[in-house]
Write an enzyme that holds these catalytic residues in place. Structure first.
Site, PDB file in Angstrom:
ATOM      1  CB  ALA A 201      -0.840  -0.049   1.255  1.00  0.00           C
TER       2      ALA A 201
ATOM      3  N   GLY B 292       0.456  -5.390   0.662  1.00  0.00           N
ATOM      4  CA  GLY B 292      -0.443  -5.755  -0.517  1.00  0.00           C
ATOM      5  C   GLY B 292       0.147  -6.092  -1.676  1.00  0.00           C
TER       6      GLY B 292
ATOM      7  CD  GLU C  80      -3.103  -8.187   1.864  1.00  0.00           C
ATOM      8  OE1 GLU C  80      -4.126  -8.654   2.700  1.00  0.00           O
ATOM      9  OE2 GLU C  80      -2.763  -6.826   1.382  1.00  0.00           O
TER      10      GLU C  80
ATOM     11  CD  GLU D  13       0.173  -6.232   5.363  1.00  0.00           C
ATOM     12  OE1 GLU D  13      -0.380  -6.132   4.094  1.00  0.00           O
ATOM     13  OE2 GLU D  13       0.654  -7.377   5.755  1.00  0.00           O
TER      14      GLU D  13
END
Length: 275
Positions: free
Chosen positions: A93, A138, A141, A161
């Site tokens: 992110a 992310g 992910e 995270e």
């Protein structure tokens, strides 16, 4: 043995037809359909070098648009995600962008990010992530949302995270356990541990690992060879048994989350208090 390099059409920006020329400038996401014997393989190039392919608003919007267009393209039989930034697949992110958002805007963006990962997971043809560098938060992910993953041995990946007071909010808490099992996934998430491509392969997180080359695109070439192998079977390999993942991805607002963001901004270690 790897086949000869495929016939390449130019990269094109979203909404544009393929024309003569090279990589389209000004776009963070570009697409290219291969030609000749590799017709049916389409590549998505993530190219945001100044932010290491971080998942910002424009990046996410363009990727969502690309998936929408490609989903309707009957010529797409295998979809390959790759990076145009050497040493990076996707750094996760865009926290610098996110810290400028209000709480409401963060909530909306998080929903869009989860929607992006679900769109990748539900894409109607096989998807492959070519991880030639860092795939953190992310970024991992995104790779987990793909059907298959190929990594360079030097690639670094992890759901980091928790080291920033966050929880993986775009599907990692659901997809990593399905990939590795609950106990191991919990360990990796709780610790925020980073894995090399070799370690990830040993755990079963990636399908293949390869030694990196001087150009920094060894995983891409192995992923392309895998796509070439899938291509003849693609019409009957179309995503059997996919289950929509729409629960268990909420990122709960906490004091530690705010502290983690502040520490990242101030370039200091976070001081978490468990609240």
């Amino acid at each position: 043995m790897l086949r000869a390099l495929p016939l390449l059409r130019p990269w094109r920006p979203l909404g544009a037809r393929c024309t003569s020329g090279g990589t389209a400038g000004g776009h963070e996401i570009q697409v290219r359909a291969l030609a000749g014997p590799d017709q049916g393989i389409t590549e998505i190039l993530m190219n945001r070098p100044h932010a290491r392919n971080a998942l910002g608003n424009i990046f996410v919007s363009e990727l969502l648009e690309a998936l929408t267009q490609l989903r309707e393209d009957q010529q797409v039989r295998v979809l390959l995600f790759r990076s145009g930034v050497k040493g990076v697949f996707c750094a996760g992110a865009d926290l610098k962008e996110r810290e400028q958002m209000s709480a409401a805007e963060v909530g909306v963006f998080s929903q869009r990010l989860r929607g992006l990962m679900n769109d990748i997971a539900a894409f109607p043809t096989p998807t492959i992530a070519a991880m030639d560098g860092f795939a953190l938060g992310g970024g991992l992910e995104l790779a987990l949302a793909c059907d298959l993953r190929v990594a360079a041995s030097s690639a670094i990946m992890g759901l980091i995270e928790t080291t920033r007071g966050l929880l993986p909010g775009a599907g990692g808490t659901q997809r990593l356990p399905r990939c590795l099992g609950v106990a191991l996934a919990k360990e990796l998430i709780f610790t925020g541990r980073r894995l090399s491509g070799v370690q990830a392969h040993a755990l079963g997180l990636v399908n293949h690992t390869v030694d990196q080359n001087e150009e920094g695109d060894a995983a891409y070439h192995r992923a392309l060879a895998l796509a070439q192998e899938i291509l003849p079977q693609a019409p009957i390999a179309v995503r059997l048994g996919k289950v929509a993942i729409d629960r268990g991805m909420e990122n709960i607002p906490t004091q530690d989350r705010l502290e983690g963001m502040a520490a990242f901004r101030e370039k200091r270690p976070p001081k978490f208090v468990g609240k």
